[in-house]
Design an enzyme around this catalytic site. Structure first.
Site, PDB file in Angstrom:
ATOM      1  N   ALA A 103       0.443  -0.966   0.167  1.00  0.00           N
ATOM      2  CA  ALA A 103       0.106  -0.031  -0.159  1.00  0.00           C
ATOM      3  C   ALA A 103       0.471   1.306  -0.085  1.00  0.00           C
ATOM      4  O   ALA A 103       0.490   2.113  -0.687  1.00  0.00           O
ATOM      5  CB  ALA A 103      -1.302  -0.433   1.299  1.00  0.00           C
ATOM      6  N   ARG A 113       0.020   7.164   8.228  1.00  0.00           N
ATOM      7  CA  ARG A 113      -2.605   6.621   7.865  1.00  0.00           C
ATOM      8  C   ARG A 113      -2.626   5.886   7.150  1.00  0.00           C
ATOM      9  O   ARG A 113      -2.382   4.871   6.661  1.00  0.00           O
ATOM     10  CB  ARG A 113      -1.391   7.964   6.323  1.00  0.00           C
ATOM     11  CG  ARG A 113      -2.974   8.346   6.115  1.00  0.00           C
ATOM     12  CD  ARG A 113      -2.767   8.901   4.469  1.00  0.00           C
ATOM     13  NE  ARG A 113      -1.962   9.879   4.111  1.00  0.00           N
ATOM     14  CZ  ARG A 113      -2.689  11.049   4.550  1.00  0.00           C
ATOM     15  NH1 ARG A 113      -3.480  12.081   5.548  1.00  0.00           N
ATOM     16  NH2 ARG A 113      -1.389  12.987   4.411  1.00  0.00           N
ATOM     17  N   THR A 151     -10.977  -1.561   5.151  1.00  0.00           N
ATOM     18  CA  THR A 151     -10.057  -2.541   4.172  1.00  0.00           C
ATOM     19  C   THR A 151      -8.926  -2.883   5.360  1.00  0.00           C
ATOM     20  O   THR A 151      -7.884  -3.474   5.818  1.00  0.00           O
ATOM     21  CB  THR A 151      -9.044  -2.096   3.046  1.00  0.00           C
ATOM     22  OG1 THR A 151      -9.021  -0.935   3.484  1.00  0.00           O
ATOM     23  CG2 THR A 151     -10.206  -1.878   2.128  1.00  0.00           C
ATOM     24  N   GLU A 170       0.171  -7.429   8.363  1.00  0.00           N
ATOM     25  CA  GLU A 170       1.544  -8.324   9.486  1.00  0.00           C
ATOM     26  C   GLU A 170       1.095  -7.722  10.723  1.00  0.00           C
ATOM     27  O   GLU A 170       1.882  -8.842  11.371  1.00  0.00           O
ATOM     28  CB  GLU A 170       2.776  -9.047   8.571  1.00  0.00           C
ATOM     29  CG  GLU A 170       3.123  -9.324   7.245  1.00  0.00           C
ATOM     30  CD  GLU A 170       4.332  -9.376   6.586  1.00  0.00           C
ATOM     31  OE1 GLU A 170       4.991  -8.278   6.655  1.00  0.00           O
ATOM     32  OE2 GLU A 170       4.322 -10.252   5.645  1.00  0.00           O
TER      33      GLU A 170
HETATM   34 MO1  MOS Z   1       4.792 -11.650   2.376  1.00  0.00          MO
HETATM   35  S1  MOS Z   1       5.129 -13.247   4.026  1.00  0.00           S
HETATM   36  O1  MOS Z   1       5.661 -11.143   2.331  1.00  0.00           O
HETATM   37  O2  MOS Z   1       3.689 -12.299   1.464  1.00  0.00           O
END
Ligand code: MOS
Length: 732
Positions: free
Chosen positions: A515, A617, A623, A694
């Site tokens: 993003a 941001r 999403t 993540e």
């Molecule tokens: Mo991620 S595990 O870098 O798709």
């Protein structure tokens, strides 16, 4: 036309906050959402080609050794079978992170059980699968008893990311309080819902591949190198990807098999991995063995910080699960030791899976912090607040926006964190013990070079194009919002086309950099378009107000009035610059969870969970929140159920499907509370955004482990915390 921006300095203009359209950050539904949930978007295997052949992979039924010969005559005589291909370019997976060294010719060396060794191509899928199972393979298998199979029992090599400062052993000795703990985490599968799939078409010169890939921008180079083609003669299409979680970062064998088969048969060929093959052949997250040493002074400040980890991979593979990545800067402590070691074992290639590094490195650290807090008798939130470093303690660099303290305090308030309930076994409900726990979260922030073309048409619509992918993350939505915000268009007026290498090169989806990187490229293009519009309108770009397709002024004018009939098209090119050497950039967060542990069965139910996250941001509140919920859900899996289990005798993976490899299902996940802190990180990207997906799974398993201890007194240092382990750790 290209507009290039290399970010060498923080961008404090916060441009996206200055425009009038008011769509950035809003909880806009993703434009592809309805089509996806109603099953009408095509995934890689779902494109229709006339006369398409179907290929089925053949995999090695032994752990290590070599294939001496494959007897193709029997299979080729079977109904519908067109070809049997055992080209070594397909059987050896290109190592992650290197592009395309062609493997040596010759009989296939097999390094793990389940390694693809051939593909059988037939008129129908059933014919291909049947022939694949009948294929005569003459092989020489090494005796598994003599092979390195157990990562805990083989010699190791040093890995990257190690560092030493001061004297940790001495700090441990003179510390007022200390902990020294050993942890294990089991391996993880990426477990994307869409199996790996590709359809290749070859016209004698150009190769077109519809595949399920996260990084077409990089995969095109891998593929061209592997097949000895020019990049211009290769096109990869990946418009919709049903999850990747790292397993589709690099090319895997189904794509190479489909391409080789199409080139050999001159017909389109589709290869889809069976679910079992996905588990057996695509990358895994390494299991880890970890040691955490924390030494604190009388004021509960860390003076020593030690984190050592042993991970594994196949011989010759360069990737090592970066377990210590965020341990390097999450907390202070002047005496530091970080040490990573790799064991070479015969398991499928280890690579990036869902938050590589932090997903397994932060939970262990956060359990160690909980143990330290208990030793000191300090509120675990307070212990963390006291140990947030001013600067990156290893590199001495300043941080970009650092939201950990705010995540901890606001998360604690929103959850109703009660620091008076910290001694275990205080709350009971029948046979259930109830407890709470918390953990910090961190995930390094990366941006990657990215290009996107933005075309503004005089009719008041815009087109955004890049070979960037949307792997379920919301890329289609946020790019429509960024372009809409900057060009004064409702997002419905912006068409976003992704996942086609015919478009400018994006950054790919990986490492949560998507993003911020592709969004920056779109913003660079839009800024350039705004300059041109301002010039045409005879005003200063800063004074240019665009809203709802009109250029504001005493008498609003349409784009057509300003531009005439010509569309305005610009390729935005964003490049990370020197800024990466001047700062340590990370997203931060805090988890708070409540669990119920059954005293008789050891079953753990997460009853409440709140995550507070600061990631620059928020581009789209819906999403982004959805990314947080997804990450938190994975953290429940890593905490309680997910484990790749290998047979100790011959090393094969035992749980090769979604019935035996347990990702969380609805019943495992309570309503999750997400608190997204508004933050602008001027050094993170041109749009002040960082990664989020993540982050939301890094640390969560620590909060759940700490809650289990608080509930029932079982201190677990081995993940996942399955009922048998919980029962065994429970005090009498
Ligand atoms: Mo991620 S595990 O870098 O798709």
């Amino acid at each position: 036309m290209t507009a290039h921006f290399r970010q060498d300095k923080p961008d404090t203009r916060n441009l996206l906050d200055t425009f009038g359209q008011g769509v950035i950050g809003k909880p806009m539904a993703r434009p592809d959402g309805l089509a996806k949930v109603t099953g009408t978007v095509p995934y890689a295997a779902e494109y229709y080609f006339v006369d398409c052949l179907k290929g089925f992979l053949v995999t090695a039924p032994f752990t290590a050794g070599r294939v001496k010969a494959i007897d193709k005559t029997g299979a080729l005589a079977m109904d519908g079978v067109v070809a049997v291909i055992d080209d070594p370019r397909m059987t050896v997976r290109p190592a992650q992170g290197t592009s395309g060294e062609a493997p040596e010719q010759g009989p296939a060396e097999v390094a793990y059980h389940g390694q693809p060794i051939a593909v059988v191509v037939a008129e129908s899928f059933e014919q291909a699968r049947h022939a694949a199972r009948c294929l005569g393979i003459n092989y020489e298998a090494l005796d598994p008893a003599g092979l390195p199979l157990d990562p805990a029992a083989v010699p190791t090599e040093p890995g990257r990311g190690s560092m030493q400062a001061g004297d940790l052993a001495h700090a441990m000795k003179k510390a007022t309080h200390s902990v020294d703990l050993a942890f294990t985490t089991e391996g993880h599968a990426s477990a994307a819902m869409e199996p790996h799939a590709a359809i290749a078409e070859w016209d004698g010169k150009t190769l077109t591949v519809h595949a399920s890939l996260q990084m077409p921008n990089y995969n095109i180079a891998e593929l061209a190198d592997a097949l000895d083609l020019a990049e211009d003669d290769v096109r990869i299409v990946a418009r919709y990807v049903g999850g990747g979680f790292g397993s589709k970062l690099g090319l895997s064998q189904e794509t190479l098999a489909a391409c080789l088969a199409a080139m050999e048969t001159s017909r389109p060929v589709r290869v889809v991995m069976a679910r079992r093959q996905v588990f057996e052949t695509v990358i895994r997250r390494s299991e880890t063995h970890q040691r955490l040493r924390l030494a604190a002074d009388a004021e509960s400040r860390l003076i020593g910080f030690g984190h050592e980890a042993r991970v594994s991979n196949l011989p010759g593979e360069s990737f090592a699960e970066p377990v210590l990545q965020s341990s390097a800067f999450l907390y202070g402590g002047e005496n530091r030791l970080l040490q990573l070691e790799i064991a070479r074992v015969h398991r499928m290639t280890a690579g990036s899976v869902r938050a590589p590094g932090e997903a397994v490195g932060i939970p262990t650290l956060e359990v160690a912090m909980d143990c330290l807090a208990e030793t000191i008798r300090i509120d675990p939130v307070e212990l963390r607040l006291r140990n947030i470093p001013e600067k990156d303690p290893g590199k001495g660099l300043p941080f970009t926006a650092h939201g950990l303290a705010e995540c901890l305090t606001r998360g604690a308030a929103a959850f109703g964190w009660d620091s008076t309930l910290r001694s275990p076994r205080r709350r009971l409900d029948g046979e259930w013990s109830i407890g709470t726990g918390m953990a910090s979260a961190a995930r390094v922030h990366n941006v990657a070079e990215a290009k996107a073309r933005v075309t503004l048409t005089p009719d008041g619509t815009a087109l955004v194009q890049s070979d960037m992918t949307d792997i379920g993350t919301g890329t289609y939505a946020i790019l429509a919002q960024i372009a809409g915000e900057m060009l004064g268009l409702a997002p419905e007026k912006v068409l976003v086309e992704l996942g086609d290498t015919a478009f400018p090169r994006g950054p790919g989806s990986g490492g949560s950099w998507g993003a911020a990187s592709i969004g920056s490229a779109v913003s660079v293009a839009c800024e350039d378009i705004r300059r041109t519009l301002a010039e045409c309108a005879g005003c200063d770009p800063d004074g240019l107000t665009l809203r709802d397709g009109l250029v504001d002024g005493p008498s609003p004018r349409s784009f057509a009035e300003i531009l005439g009939r010509e569309p305005l098209s610009v390729v935005g090119h964003y490049e990370p610059g020197a800024i990466a050497d001047d700062y340590t950039a990370s997203s931060f967060g805090a988890f708070f969870s409540e669990v119920r542990v059954n005293r008789h069965t050891g079953e753990t139910r997460v009853s409440r969970m709140l995550g507070a996250f600061a990631f620059g941001r928020v581009l789209n509140a819906r999403t982004a929140r959805s990314q947080c919920i997804g990450g938190m859900t994975w953290s429940i899996g890593a905490a309680l159920t997910e484990a790749l289990l290998f047979d100790p005798v011959d090393g094969h993976l035992v749980n090769c499907d979604l019935a035996e490899y347990h990702v969380p299902v609805h019943r495992d996940v309570p309503d999750l509370d997400v608190l997204m802190l508004e933050e602008r990180d001027p050094a993170a990207s041109a749009i002040q955004a960082k990664g989020v997906g993540e982050l939301a799974m890094c640390g969560g398993p620590g909060a759940i482990a700490n809650a289990i201890y608080n509930a029932c007194g079982a201190r677990l240092l081995d993940f996942p915390m399955t009922p048998d382990r919980v029962l065994a750790a429970m005090p009498d």
